[in-house]
Scaffold this motif. Structure first.
Motif, PDB file in Angstrom:
ATOM      1  N   ILE A 143      -3.630   2.250-101.824  1.00  0.00           N
ATOM      2  CA  ILE A 143      -2.583   1.351-102.301  1.00  0.00           C
ATOM      3  C   ILE A 143      -1.974   0.660-101.091  1.00  0.00           C
ATOM      4  O   ILE A 143      -1.951   1.220 -99.990  1.00  0.00           O
ATOM      5  N   PHE A 144      -1.508  -0.547-101.305  1.00  0.00           N
ATOM      6  CA  PHE A 144      -0.917  -1.347-100.244  1.00  0.00           C
ATOM      7  C   PHE A 144       0.478  -1.780-100.667  1.00  0.00           C
ATOM      8  O   PHE A 144       0.805  -1.750-101.853  1.00  0.00           O
ATOM      9  N   THR A 145       1.279  -2.174 -99.689  1.00  0.00           N
ATOM     10  CA  THR A 145       2.549  -2.828 -99.987  1.00  0.00           C
ATOM     11  C   THR A 145       2.659  -4.041 -99.077  1.00  0.00           C
ATOM     12  O   THR A 145       2.088  -4.064 -97.975  1.00  0.00           O
ATOM     13  N   ILE A 146       3.380  -5.052 -99.568  1.00  0.00           N
ATOM     14  CA  ILE A 146       3.580  -6.265 -98.773  1.00  0.00           C
ATOM     15  C   ILE A 146       4.901  -6.912 -99.157  1.00  0.00           C
ATOM     16  O   ILE A 146       5.322  -6.846-100.311  1.00  0.00           O
ATOM     17  N   GLY A 147       5.537  -7.510 -98.190  1.00  0.00           N
ATOM     18  CA  GLY A 147       6.698  -8.354 -98.418  1.00  0.00           C
ATOM     19  C   GLY A 147       6.310  -9.774 -98.053  1.00  0.00           C
ATOM     20  O   GLY A 147       5.499  -9.980 -97.150  1.00  0.00           O
ATOM     21  N   PHE A 148       6.872 -10.760 -98.732  1.00  0.00           N
ATOM     22  CA  PHE A 148       6.433 -12.129 -98.468  1.00  0.00           C
ATOM     23  C   PHE A 148       7.263 -12.843 -97.410  1.00  0.00           C
ATOM     24  O   PHE A 148       6.840 -13.872 -96.897  1.00  0.00           O
ATOM     25  N   THR A 149       8.426 -12.308 -97.038  1.00  0.00           N
ATOM     26  CA  THR A 149       9.218 -12.999 -96.016  1.00  0.00           C
ATOM     27  C   THR A 149       8.560 -12.856 -94.646  1.00  0.00           C
ATOM     28  O   THR A 149       7.816 -11.917 -94.398  1.00  0.00           O
ATOM     29  N   LYS A 150       8.818 -13.824 -93.806  1.00  0.00           N
ATOM     30  CA  LYS A 150       8.264 -13.914 -92.448  1.00  0.00           C
ATOM     31  C   LYS A 150       6.749 -14.067 -92.447  1.00  0.00           C
ATOM     32  O   LYS A 150       6.077 -13.746 -91.465  1.00  0.00           O
ATOM     33  N   LYS A 151       6.194 -14.567 -93.561  1.00  0.00           N
ATOM     34  CA  LYS A 151       4.764 -14.843 -93.653  1.00  0.00           C
ATOM     35  C   LYS A 151       4.575 -16.213 -94.299  1.00  0.00           C
ATOM     36  O   LYS A 151       5.269 -16.543 -95.257  1.00  0.00           O
ATOM     37  N   ASN A 152       3.616 -16.963 -93.783  1.00  0.00           N
ATOM     38  CA  ASN A 152       3.247 -18.174 -94.499  1.00  0.00           C
ATOM     39  C   ASN A 152       2.180 -17.807 -95.528  1.00  0.00           C
ATOM     40  O   ASN A 152       1.685 -16.673 -95.551  1.00  0.00           O
ATOM     41  N   ALA A 153       1.834 -18.738 -96.375  1.00  0.00           N
ATOM     42  CA  ALA A 153       0.879 -18.457 -97.445  1.00  0.00           C
ATOM     43  C   ALA A 153      -0.472 -18.027 -96.897  1.00  0.00           C
ATOM     44  O   ALA A 153      -1.104 -17.098 -97.423  1.00  0.00           O
ATOM     45  N   GLU A 154      -0.923 -18.651 -95.823  1.00  0.00           N
ATOM     46  CA  GLU A 154      -2.227 -18.307 -95.252  1.00  0.00           C
ATOM     47  C   GLU A 154      -2.271 -16.836 -94.826  1.00  0.00           C
ATOM     48  O   GLU A 154      -3.210 -16.109 -95.165  1.00  0.00           O
ATOM     49  N   THR A 155      -1.248 -16.397 -94.109  1.00  0.00           N
ATOM     50  CA  THR A 155      -1.186 -15.012 -93.642  1.00  0.00           C
ATOM     51  C   THR A 155      -1.083 -14.049 -94.814  1.00  0.00           C
ATOM     52  O   THR A 155      -1.793 -13.036 -94.877  1.00  0.00           O
ATOM     53  N   PHE A 156      -0.209 -14.356 -95.757  1.00  0.00           N
ATOM     54  CA  PHE A 156       0.025 -13.507 -96.917  1.00  0.00           C
ATOM     55  C   PHE A 156      -1.270 -13.268 -97.692  1.00  0.00           C
ATOM     56  O   PHE A 156      -1.663 -12.125 -97.949  1.00  0.00           O
ATOM     57  N   PHE A 157      -1.954 -14.342 -98.066  1.00  0.00           N
ATOM     58  CA  PHE A 157      -3.159 -14.197 -98.890  1.00  0.00           C
ATOM     59  C   PHE A 157      -4.339 -13.639 -98.092  1.00  0.00           C
ATOM     60  O   PHE A 157      -5.193 -12.958 -98.643  1.00  0.00           O
ATOM     61  N   LYS A 158      -4.375 -13.881 -96.779  1.00  0.00           N
ATOM     62  CA  LYS A 158      -5.411 -13.277 -95.939  1.00  0.00           C
ATOM     63  C   LYS A 158      -5.259 -11.758 -95.913  1.00  0.00           C
ATOM     64  O   LYS A 158      -6.254 -11.035 -96.026  1.00  0.00           O
ATOM     65  N   SER A 216      10.207  -8.650-101.410  1.00  0.00           N
ATOM     66  CA  SER A 216      10.515  -9.707-100.454  1.00  0.00           C
ATOM     67  C   SER A 216      10.673  -9.204 -99.022  1.00  0.00           C
ATOM     68  O   SER A 216      10.381  -9.920 -98.080  1.00  0.00           O
ATOM     69  N   GLU A 217      11.113  -7.977 -98.838  1.00  0.00           N
ATOM     70  CA  GLU A 217      11.400  -7.464 -97.492  1.00  0.00           C
ATOM     71  C   GLU A 217      10.158  -7.506 -96.606  1.00  0.00           C
ATOM     72  O   GLU A 217       9.079  -7.100 -97.025  1.00  0.00           O
ATOM     73  N   HIS A 218      10.332  -7.966 -95.379  1.00  0.00           N
ATOM     74  CA  HIS A 218       9.209  -8.084 -94.451  1.00  0.00           C
ATOM     75  C   HIS A 218       8.574  -6.728 -94.148  1.00  0.00           C
ATOM     76  O   HIS A 218       7.361  -6.566 -94.252  1.00  0.00           O
ATOM     77  N   GLU A 219       9.394  -5.754 -93.780  1.00  0.00           N
ATOM     78  CA  GLU A 219       8.900  -4.427 -93.430  1.00  0.00           C
ATOM     79  C   GLU A 219       9.275  -3.421 -94.517  1.00  0.00           C
ATOM     80  O   GLU A 219      10.287  -3.582 -95.185  1.00  0.00           O
ATOM     81  N   PRO A 220       8.493  -2.374 -94.673  1.00  0.00           N
ATOM     82  CA  PRO A 220       8.715  -1.422 -95.768  1.00  0.00           C
ATOM     83  C   PRO A 220       9.818  -0.397 -95.527  1.00  0.00           C
ATOM     84  O   PRO A 220      10.258   0.251 -96.463  1.00  0.00           O
ATOM     85  N   HIS A 221      10.270  -0.257 -94.303  1.00  0.00           N
ATOM     86  CA  HIS A 221      11.180   0.839 -93.959  1.00  0.00           C
ATOM     87  C   HIS A 221      12.455   0.847 -94.794  1.00  0.00           C
ATOM     88  O   HIS A 221      12.908   1.911 -95.226  1.00  0.00           O
ATOM     89  N   LEU A 222      13.027  -0.315 -95.015  1.00  0.00           N
ATOM     90  CA  LEU A 222      14.240  -0.409 -95.819  1.00  0.00           C
ATOM     91  C   LEU A 222      13.962  -1.225 -97.081  1.00  0.00           C
ATOM     92  O   LEU A 222      14.703  -2.135 -97.435  1.00  0.00           O
ATOM     93  N   CYS A 223      12.889  -0.866 -97.759  1.00  0.00           N
ATOM     94  CA  CYS A 223      12.503  -1.554 -98.992  1.00  0.00           C
ATOM     95  C   CYS A 223      12.099  -0.535-100.047  1.00  0.00           C
ATOM     96  O   CYS A 223      11.476   0.486 -99.741  1.00  0.00           O
ATOM     97  N   HIS A 224      12.425  -0.846-101.294  1.00  0.00           N
ATOM     98  CA  HIS A 224      12.131   0.095-102.377  1.00  0.00           C
ATOM     99  C   HIS A 224      10.644   0.241-102.659  1.00  0.00           C
ATOM    100  O   HIS A 224      10.230   1.221-103.270  1.00  0.00           O
ATOM    101  N   ARG A 225       9.797  -0.690-102.216  1.00  0.00           N
ATOM    102  CA  ARG A 225       8.355  -0.528-102.478  1.00  0.00           C
ATOM    103  C   ARG A 225       7.811   0.725-101.801  1.00  0.00           C
ATOM    104  O   ARG A 225       6.951   1.402-102.347  1.00  0.00           O
ATOM    105  N   ARG A 226       8.326   1.061-100.638  1.00  0.00           N
ATOM    106  CA  ARG A 226       7.943   2.295 -99.955  1.00  0.00           C
ATOM    107  C   ARG A 226       8.411   3.502-100.764  1.00  0.00           C
ATOM    108  O   ARG A 226       7.703   4.497-100.901  1.00  0.00           O
ATOM    109  N   LEU A 227       9.600   3.391-101.336  1.00  0.00           N
ATOM    110  CA  LEU A 227      10.156   4.489-102.131  1.00  0.00           C
ATOM    111  C   LEU A 227       9.350   4.717-103.408  1.00  0.00           C
ATOM    112  O   LEU A 227       9.201   5.851-103.849  1.00  0.00           O
ATOM    113  N   VAL A 228       8.832   3.646-103.990  1.00  0.00           N
ATOM    114  CA  VAL A 228       8.002   3.776-105.201  1.00  0.00           C
ATOM    115  C   VAL A 228       6.778   4.635-104.895  1.00  0.00           C
ATOM    116  O   VAL A 228       6.460   5.569-105.631  1.00  0.00           O
TER     117      VAL A 228
END
Length: 146
Positions: free
Chosen positions: A3-18, A116-128
């Motif tokens: 499983i992966f997690t990602i936040g979309f902030t601090k990324k452009n579309a090219e980086t995000f989808f890559k 949306s959070e760039h890094e997972p450390h302070l984001c609920h996706r990590r908690l999930v």
């Protein structure tokens, strides 16, 4: 199960989808309350559905049951709640919702939790992921994409 997690902030579309394509993500699992946010044009629900299909051959699923309540999120963002309190309340919320019983494992296998959070450390996706690993028979091997 990968499983992966990602936040979309601090990324452009090219980086995000890559990131998603290179990781062979099958399903982007949107764990945001508001999936039509104006924060990033490519991260709105309808745009994500289109780009995921066209660029990555992946599906899009919105799962608000894996998102915090508006009140909980606002309390943390406004500073009236510590991260530790937020974690505790969010874990309790997932327990009340019994997410370990309702989330289909097929969504998570090569799935990617989006917030949306760039890094997972302070984001609920990590908690999930942490909650599901502790309260289900799933063995989720997580990689945070950032």
């Amino acid at each position: 199960m990968e499983i992966f997690t990602i936040g979309f902030t601090k990324k452009n579309a090219e980086t995000f989808f890559k990131f998603l394509k290179d990781s062979k993500v099958k399903t982007l699992v949107d764990v945001r309350l508001n999936n039509v946010s104006q924060l990033s044009g490519f991260a709105k629900r309808d745009d994500l559905k289109f780009f995921l299909n066209e660029l990555c051959g992946a599906e899009y699923v919105h799962t608000p049951e894996l998102a915090p309540t508006k009140e909980l999120l606002n309390a943390y963002k406004k500073g009236s709640m510590t991260w530790e309190n937020y974690e505790d309340k969010f874990f309790n919320l997932m327990a009340q919702r019994r997410v370990e019983k309702t989330i289909m494992p097929s969504l998570l296998d090569y799935g990617c939790l989006l917030c949306s959070e760039h890094e997972p450390h302070l984001c609920h996706r990590r908690l999930v992921v942490q909650y599901l690993n502790e309260h289900s028979e799933l063995d989720l091997k997580v990689k945070h994409l950032y």
